[in-house]
Design an enzyme around this catalytic site. Structure first.
Site, PDB file in Angstrom:
ATOM      1  N   GLU A 177       1.354  -1.574   8.214  1.00  0.00           N
ATOM      2  CA  GLU A 177       0.563  -0.486   8.805  1.00  0.00           C
ATOM      3  C   GLU A 177       0.652  -0.371  10.334  1.00  0.00           C
ATOM      4  O   GLU A 177       1.027   0.661  10.871  1.00  0.00           O
ATOM      5  CB  GLU A 177      -0.897  -0.699   8.371  1.00  0.00           C
ATOM      6  CG  GLU A 177      -1.903   0.242   8.977  1.00  0.00           C
ATOM      7  CD  GLU A 177      -1.705   1.671   8.528  1.00  0.00           C
ATOM      8  OE1 GLU A 177      -1.655   1.910   7.337  1.00  0.00           O
ATOM      9  OE2 GLU A 177      -1.607   2.554   9.408  1.00  0.00           O
ATOM     10  N   GLN A 232       0.786  -1.243   0.000  1.00  0.00           N
ATOM     11  CA  GLN A 232       0.000   0.000   0.000  1.00  0.00           C
ATOM     12  C   GLN A 232       0.816   1.290   0.000  1.00  0.00           C
ATOM     13  O   GLN A 232       0.480   2.230  -0.722  1.00  0.00           O
ATOM     14  CB  GLN A 232      -0.952  -0.006   1.210  1.00  0.00           C
ATOM     15  CG  GLN A 232      -1.888   1.168   1.215  1.00  0.00           C
ATOM     16  CD  GLN A 232      -2.929   1.169   2.319  1.00  0.00           C
ATOM     17  OE1 GLN A 232      -3.495   2.196   2.615  1.00  0.00           O
ATOM     18  NE2 GLN A 232      -3.201   0.036   2.937  1.00  0.00           N
ATOM     19  N   GLY A 286      -7.666  19.374  20.738  1.00  0.00           N
ATOM     20  CA  GLY A 286      -7.164  20.723  20.503  1.00  0.00           C
ATOM     21  C   GLY A 286      -7.661  21.615  21.622  1.00  0.00           C
ATOM     22  O   GLY A 286      -7.917  21.149  22.738  1.00  0.00           O
ATOM     23  N   GLY A 287      -7.855  22.884  21.330  1.00  0.00           N
ATOM     24  CA  GLY A 287      -8.342  23.794  22.357  1.00  0.00           C
ATOM     25  C   GLY A 287      -9.852  23.688  22.563  1.00  0.00           C
ATOM     26  O   GLY A 287     -10.405  24.342  23.447  1.00  0.00           O
ATOM     27  N   ASP A 338       0.497   3.407   6.094  1.00  0.00           N
ATOM     28  CA  ASP A 338       0.656   3.053   4.681  1.00  0.00           C
ATOM     29  C   ASP A 338       0.396   4.232   3.741  1.00  0.00           C
ATOM     30  O   ASP A 338       1.314   4.864   3.241  1.00  0.00           O
ATOM     31  CB  ASP A 338      -0.291   1.910   4.330  1.00  0.00           C
ATOM     32  CG  ASP A 338       0.181   0.584   4.889  1.00  0.00           C
ATOM     33  OD1 ASP A 338       1.365   0.477   5.236  1.00  0.00           O
ATOM     34  OD2 ASP A 338      -0.634  -0.340   4.973  1.00  0.00           O
TER      35      ASP A 338
HETATM   36  N1  CAO Z   1      12.015  -9.701  -9.594  1.00  0.00           N
HETATM   37  C1  CAO Z   1      12.722 -10.468  -8.790  1.00  0.00           C
HETATM   38  N2  CAO Z   1      12.628 -10.441  -7.450  1.00  0.00           N
HETATM   39  C2  CAO Z   1      11.752  -9.568  -6.925  1.00  0.00           C
HETATM   40  C3  CAO Z   1      10.958  -8.713  -7.712  1.00  0.00           C
HETATM   41  C4  CAO Z   1      11.109  -8.804  -9.127  1.00  0.00           C
HETATM   42  N3  CAO Z   1      10.405  -8.051  -9.958  1.00  0.00           N
HETATM   43  N4  CAO Z   1      10.202  -7.966  -6.895  1.00  0.00           N
HETATM   44  C5  CAO Z   1      10.496  -8.339  -5.647  1.00  0.00           C
HETATM   45  N5  CAO Z   1      11.424  -9.308  -5.649  1.00  0.00           N
HETATM   46  C6  CAO Z   1      12.032  -9.971  -4.503  1.00  0.00           C
HETATM   47  C7  CAO Z   1      12.810  -9.041  -3.615  1.00  0.00           C
HETATM   48  O1  CAO Z   1      14.045  -8.760  -4.182  1.00  0.00           O
HETATM   49  C8  CAO Z   1      12.880  -9.856  -2.352  1.00  0.00           C
HETATM   50  O2  CAO Z   1      13.914 -10.837  -2.489  1.00  0.00           O
HETATM   51  P1  CAO Z   1      15.031 -11.128  -1.364  1.00  0.00           P
HETATM   52  O3  CAO Z   1      14.255 -11.253  -0.078  1.00  0.00           O
HETATM   53  O4  CAO Z   1      15.627 -12.402  -1.819  1.00  0.00           O
HETATM   54  O5  CAO Z   1      15.957 -10.017  -1.341  1.00  0.00           O
HETATM   55  C9  CAO Z   1      11.559 -10.604  -2.330  1.00  0.00           C
HETATM   56  O6  CAO Z   1      11.031 -10.472  -3.644  1.00  0.00           O
HETATM   57  C10 CAO Z   1      10.538 -10.088  -1.344  1.00  0.00           C
HETATM   58  O7  CAO Z   1      10.665  -8.711  -1.136  1.00  0.00           O
HETATM   59  P2  CAO Z   1       9.525  -7.779  -0.512  1.00  0.00           P
HETATM   60  O8  CAO Z   1      10.160  -6.673   0.166  1.00  0.00           O
HETATM   61  O9  CAO Z   1       8.565  -7.397  -1.543  1.00  0.00           O
HETATM   62  O10 CAO Z   1       8.648  -8.729   0.386  1.00  0.00           O
HETATM   63  P3  CAO Z   1       8.628  -9.224   1.899  1.00  0.00           P
HETATM   64  O11 CAO Z   1       7.518 -10.181   1.889  1.00  0.00           O
HETATM   65  O12 CAO Z   1       9.937  -9.718   2.341  1.00  0.00           O
HETATM   66  O13 CAO Z   1       8.230  -7.959   2.759  1.00  0.00           O
HETATM   67  C11 CAO Z   1       7.137  -5.912   3.346  1.00  0.00           C
HETATM   68  C12 CAO Z   1       7.075  -7.208   2.524  1.00  0.00           C
HETATM   69  C13 CAO Z   1       6.000  -5.023   2.906  1.00  0.00           C
HETATM   70  C14 CAO Z   1       6.988  -6.244   4.837  1.00  0.00           C
HETATM   71  C15 CAO Z   1       8.504  -5.239   3.086  1.00  0.00           C
HETATM   72  O14 CAO Z   1       8.616  -5.022   1.729  1.00  0.00           O
HETATM   73  C16 CAO Z   1       8.727  -3.934   3.816  1.00  0.00           C
HETATM   74  O15 CAO Z   1       8.978  -3.883   5.019  1.00  0.00           O
HETATM   75  N6  CAO Z   1       8.738  -2.839   3.056  1.00  0.00           N
HETATM   76  C17 CAO Z   1       9.067  -1.509   3.585  1.00  0.00           C
HETATM   77  C18 CAO Z   1       7.920  -0.896   4.346  1.00  0.00           C
HETATM   78  C19 CAO Z   1       6.656  -0.942   3.570  1.00  0.00           C
HETATM   79  O16 CAO Z   1       6.518  -0.291   2.564  1.00  0.00           O
HETATM   80  N7  CAO Z   1       5.715  -1.738   4.062  1.00  0.00           N
HETATM   81  C20 CAO Z   1       4.454  -1.948   3.367  1.00  0.00           C
HETATM   82  C21 CAO Z   1       3.506  -0.962   3.748  1.00  0.00           C
HETATM   83  S1  CAO Z   1       1.947  -1.364   3.144  1.00  0.00           S
HETATM   84  O17 CAO Z   1       1.332  -2.329   4.327  1.00  0.00           O
END
Ligand code: CAO
Length: 416
Positions: free
Chosen positions: A140, A17, A248-249, A169
């Site tokens: 979130e 998100q 607030g106030g 988010d």
């Molecule tokens: N091609 C190849 N690999 C890809 C890719 C693509 N097009 N897109 C994603 N990947 C891979 C990533 O490189 C990652 O690989 P490694 O772990 O081996 O390095 C893997 O997919 C997963 O990455 P991710 O970050 O998308 O997923 P996650 O499940 O580990 O975590 C989340 C998800 C949201 C917790 C994390 O991305 C995060 O903390 N993000 C920052 C804060 C944020 O924006 N949170 C989401 C808010 S909305 O609720």
């Protein structure tokens, strides 16, 4: 007319998100937003909380409208080359992967800046660089807890509470959009791109500014006169949860209206506005309170504010929330009905203003979404459907000079 961001090319390397909310906003205002997604999988929200089997979930369509989609495995050598080519030609790249994921792919900020020094790199993480929590993945509610929202939301005799609003988010995405637009204006002066980073913790805290104000006031005077704990309860050394207090106030509270026994949303928010105390007394049927020293100042009222609210509820007992608002608005009382999501979805005024819009989505048909909350005098964003997974892969590859045969090979090798 040309939309303000027309010509701005954005690589949308985001998911869930926070990132998608940012790039969607920029797409509405005219940017060409290309979502880069894992082949065969895509943004996880395509499959989360589905309401229709096999179709992209509303979670995805409501955060990715007006974009294009390219599938690309950026862990393969050819996938990396394609991404590099896209970076060379783009104005902005936005990502919100887990900490370190983009670096592991080989796309550090330094590398991205080297490929295209003009590119603006927008990044969302749960916590800022240097934070002791910087390695933690965030969703979130993690951010709401770390940013001060949860400890200050809810009732004093209950646990910390999460808000239904996406403070961690979408709010972070909005902050990032402001940062990216600022960097684009900065680039007009310097010719240089830069990294724009927003942490979800910081974005939540920015909305909890008044609670930090209260922490400092508490440290100076030992109490917070607008909280329900004043003057009869006790304060500790940290900002308490204030229930539905105004904050607030101007004190206020959620008050019952006709039907509250069966309808969980038969309530209004009533604000006791200091400068409107006279008309408020008339509205609630107590004109004598205008001159009674027990009522004439906010401080005098606070010790029995809940008795005052109870009196107002008595006055409103025979009125629905909508009738109560019709009545109170004549007296200049700042107030609103507590609207359910159903009432919001079918609200004609929100539809007329384009804040709630009906969008036609390929395969799904019509659905409702929240349109632009920002209104411009020169244009109205046209909200279109979200792309199917990889819908624009062939188109993008052709633009990069790949022939039909080469594109077929990329599919075969699972690069796209
Ligand atoms: N091609 C190849 N690999 C890809 C890719 C693509 N097009 N897109 C994603 N990947 C891979 C990533 O490189 C990652 O690989 P490694 O772990 O081996 O390095 C893997 O997919 C997963 O990455 P991710 O970050 O998308 O997923 P996650 O499940 O580990 O975590 C989340 C998800 C949201 C917790 C994390 O991305 C995060 O903390 N993000 C920052 C804060 C944020 O924006 N949170 C989401 C808010 S909305 O609720």
């Amino acid at each position: 007319m040309a939309l303000p961001l027309e010509g701005i090319k954005i690589i949308d390397f985001t998911g869930v998100q926070a990132g998608p909310a940012c790039t969607q906003l920029l797409a509405w205002f005219g940017a060409d937003v290309l979502k880069v997604e894992r082949p065969g999988v895509g943004d996880v929200t395509r499959q989360q909380l589905r309401d229709i089997p096999d179709l992209d979930a509303l979670y995805f369509t409501m955060l990715n409208s007006n974009k294009r989609s390219l599938t690309l495995n950026t862990k393969t050598p050819e996938g990396k080359r394609i991404l590099e080519n896209l970076i060379r030609d783009a104005d902005v790249l936005v990502e919100n992967f887990a900490p370190g994921a983009l670096d592991r792919m080989g796309f550090t900020w330094e590398r991205i800046h080297e490929i295209n020094p003009k590119l603006i790199f927008g990044s969302v993480k749960g916590f800022s660089e240097g934070s002791p929590y910087a390695d933690i993945k965030a969703y979130e509610n993690v951010a709401q807890c770390a940013g001060g929202a949860a400890s200050t939301t809810g009732f004093w005799d209950g646990p910390p509470t999460i808000s239904g609003a996406a403070l961690g988010d979408s709010n972070t995405g909005m902050h990032l959009a402001i940062g990216i637009l600022t960097a684009l204006i900065g680039r007009q002066k310097t010719g240089q791109g830069q990294k724009v980073a927003v942490s979800m913790q910081d974005a939540v805290l920015n909305l909890c500014r008044v609670k930090l104000r209260d922490q400092e006031r508490l440290e100076h005077v030992g109490y917070l006169e607008e909280y329900p704990q004043y003057p009869n309860g006790k304060f500790s050394d940290t900002v308490p949860r204030g229930g539905n207090a105004g904050g607030g106030g101007q004190p206020g509270w959620v008050l019952k209206c006709k039907g509250w026994e069966t309808d969980p949303n038969a309530y209004i928010y009533f604000t006791v506005q200091e400068q409107n105390w006279g008309p408020t007394c008339d509205a609630i049927g107590h004109p004598e309170w205008k001159k009674d020293p027990a009522y004439t100042t906010a401080r005098a009222r606070q010790s029995h504010i809940f008795d005052i609210f109870a009196e107002i509820e008595k006055k409103l007992a025979d009125k629905t929330k909508f009738e109560a608002i019709e009545y109170l608005r004549k007296f200049g009382v700042p107030c609103a009905p507590v609207l359910s999501m159903k009432e919001i979805a079918y609200d004609p005024a929100l539809r007329a203003s384009g804040t709630i819009v009906e969008v036609v989505q390929e395969e799904r048909g019509k659905y409702l979404t929240v349109g632009s909350p920002i209104k411009f005098s020169a244009f109205k964003p046209d909200i279109t459907g979200a792309p199917l997974l990889g819908e624009h892969t062939d188109q993008v590859l052709a633009t990069l000079g790949y022939s039909g045969d080469q594109i077929a090979k990329l599919y075969q090798d699972k690069v796209v």
